[in-house]
Design a protein around this motif. Structure first.
Motif, mmCIF file in Angstrom:
data_model
loop_
_atom_site.group_PDB
_atom_site.id
_atom_site.type_symbol
_atom_site.label_atom_id
_atom_site.label_comp_id
_atom_site.label_asym_id
_atom_site.label_seq_id
_atom_site.Cartn_x
_atom_site.Cartn_y
_atom_site.Cartn_z
ATOM 1 N N GLY A 54 0.707 -1.111 0.011
ATOM 2 C CA GLY A 54 -0.022 -0.056 0.061
ATOM 3 C C GLY A 54 0.919 1.325 0.144
ATOM 4 N N ASN A 56 4.470 0.972 1.247
ATOM 5 C CA ASN A 56 5.511 0.464 0.096
ATOM 6 C C ASN A 56 5.957 1.766 -0.696
ATOM 7 O OD1 ASN A 56 3.602 -1.778 0.885
ATOM 8 N ND2 ASN A 56 5.418 -3.090 0.046
ATOM 9 N N LEU A 111 3.410 -4.671 6.511
ATOM 10 C CA LEU A 111 2.979 -5.763 6.604
ATOM 11 C C LEU A 111 1.326 -6.103 7.052
ATOM 12 C CD1 LEU A 111 5.928 -8.253 7.466
ATOM 13 C CD2 LEU A 111 4.908 -7.980 5.386
ATOM 14 N N ALA A 135 -6.608 -6.583 10.698
ATOM 15 C CA ALA A 135 -6.914 -6.856 9.388
ATOM 16 C C ALA A 135 -6.516 -8.102 8.812
ATOM 17 C CB ALA A 135 -6.277 -5.886 8.390
HETATM 18 N N1 PFF Z 1 0.077 -2.252 5.013
HETATM 19 C C1 PFF Z 1 -0.601 -0.997 4.353
HETATM 20 C C2 PFF Z 1 0.813 -0.232 3.746
HETATM 21 O O1 PFF Z 1 1.846 -0.578 3.478
HETATM 22 O O2 PFF Z 1 0.125 0.796 3.176
HETATM 23 C C3 PFF Z 1 -0.984 -0.243 5.506
HETATM 24 C C4 PFF Z 1 -1.750 -1.018 6.341
HETATM 25 C C5 PFF Z 1 -3.041 -1.644 5.886
HETATM 26 C C6 PFF Z 1 -1.421 -0.885 7.933
HETATM 27 C C7 PFF Z 1 -3.750 -2.598 6.789
HETATM 28 C C8 PFF Z 1 -2.425 -1.641 8.589
HETATM 29 C C9 PFF Z 1 -3.407 -2.329 8.015
HETATM 30 F F1 PFF Z 1 -4.138 -3.213 8.939
#
Ligand code: PFF
Length: 434
Positions: free
Chosen positions: A24, A27, A221, A227
């Protein structure tokens, strides 16, 4: 209720959706600028080491607790011990708070997509960006639109909404990213950017940088707000988890690396600074795009790419609280999503305004946006992860459930859950308090 729970239509659907959650803004927006602020290659080495060791454990754990209990966050913690349900409730709360600032950036992306033609004619990109985010109405409308998009896909359910969105947006994201990487690598002096990314300078190794890498790894992650626990709860009985976790980690790291390979050669090629922070993507890159042939089209492709990444993660952020509302309060998915739209909007609007008319309103000396980012990324995500690791390690006796193939890895996993990850997280939380 349990019998009516949705399940993934296939293993591919689960994997691509979990990767969609992980890959997301973390990254493509956050990773390059945090790396830029923390010394380049040495940050990357530390990050990769951490992601393959310490992060593997809580990621597998979160998915596993979901898969085992087949419940949303509150129910999952409660199933381990009824006393823990209050800890479980912290997960959807974190999700709602994260969405309030994450979706604002989603709104900015929509603006940059819509203004793709105009962007190449701007003279001062820094000024444009700060003026745009300080406007009172337009950014709020865009934030609401982004919230609506994420909530809409979530409301349509697992098969017709969440899976479908990921099956469309993730391949698009991959194709656009590869296309932009090729363009960036062909810019003059591109190798300077690659050197910055891949030639570590060990003199820049320090504790603060290690903690920044750990924080980035947890955020990217999607660990720590339920989630993945919720996604894990939709896995059918027969699926193996460990392989999926490797796939998620490998894909997430590949996307982050590709994002770096797309951004740093361009930054160095145009003699810009890699450490410009959050503005790297919204100020530095558009400026670069304006100087290359077909820059407006490339800029358009880049922001569409960012949009795809943000939507698939945004959906996973909404799904956690949505599952809690539907399962614990017997709400329909549509009603739960409508309610979430209202709640998230009520928090997100003042947060959007914290770049403009509410800029003087401070919480612990920070604007609302900075405070929510700080509270969730630095404190709530690591605390929730700490709690779940301790609960699983000490109460669930994960060792007995045979999720790993051999006794040695089971013991390592057990020690990791009980001691290693909690200690690392305590350091992270203490550092975050400063
Ligand atoms: N992992 C996502 C990113 O890298 O943008 C952000 C994120 C999504 C953080 C979902 C926490 C979550 F539960």
């Amino acid at each position: 209720m349990e019998n009516n729970r949705p399940v993934w239509t296939s293993k591919y659907a689960f994997i691509i959706t979990a990767i969609g959650s992980a890959v997301g803004l973390g990254n493509i927006w956050r990773f390059p600028y945090v790396m830029g602020q923390n010394g380049g290659a040495i940050f990357l080495v530390t990050y990769i080491l951490l992601i393959c060791t310490i992060c593997f454990i809580p990621l597998l754990n979160e998915l596993y607790v979901g898969k085992l209990t087949k419940k949303e966050c509150v129910g999952a913690y409660e199933a381990i011990n009824p006393k823990f349900k209050y800890f479980g409730a912290l997960n959807p709360i974190t999700g709602i708070l994260i969405s309030a600032f994450y979706f604002i950036v989603g709104g900015w992306i929509i603006n940059y997509i819509c203004k793709w033609k105009l962007l190449s004619q701007i003279s001062d990109y820094g000024e444009y960006f700060s003026k745009f985010i300080a406007e009172p109405v337009y950014p709020c409308l865009l934030t609401l639109l982004f919230i609506f998009i994420c909530v809409y896909f979530t409301a349509r359910g697992l098969k017709n909404g969440i899976e479908k969105a990921n099956k469309i947006f993730m391949p698009m994201l991959a194709i656009l990213l590869i296309f932009l990487v090729i363009i960036s690598l062909n810019l003059p002096d591109a190798q300077k950017g690659l050197e910055y990314m891949f030639k570590p300078d060990f003199s820049k190794l320090n504790f603060h940088m290690v903690l920044a890498a750990l924080g980035q790894a947890f955020f990217t992650l999607s660990i720590g707000m339920g989630a993945l626990l919720t996604y894990g709860s939709y896995i059918k009985e027969d699926k193996t988890l460990v392989k999926s976790v490797y796939t998620i980690i490998l894909s997430d790291t590949t996307f982050a690396l590709l994002a770096g390979i797309m951004i740093f050669p361009a930054v160095f090629s145009f003699g810009m600074e890699p450490n410009s922070g959050a503005g790297l993507v919204f100020v530095t890159l558009p400026k670069i795009f304006s100087q290359i042939p077909f820059g407006d089209l490339i800029s358009f492709a880049f922001f569409v790419l960012l949009f795809c990444a943000a939507v698939t993660s945004g959906i996973s952020i909404v799904e956690g609280p949505c599952a809690t509302l539907t399962e614990r309060f017997n709400m329909s998915r549509q009603k739960a999503c409508a309610l979430l739209f209202v709640i998230i909007s009520l928090i997100a609007i003042p947060t959007t305004l914290s770049f403009g008319i509410l800029g003087d309103f401070k919480v612990f000396g920070k604007t609302l946006f900075d405070f929510l980012d700080y509270l969730t990324s630095n404190l709530m995500l690591p605390s929730n992860t700490l709690i779940l690791c301790l609960i699983s390690g000490w109460y669930l006796k994960i060792k007995g459930y045979k999720i790993l193939k051999n006794k040695f890895s089971e013991s390592l996993f057990d020690i990791g859950l009980k001691f290693i990850v909690p200690i690392a997280l305590i350091f992270l939380i203490i550092a975050g308090l400063k």
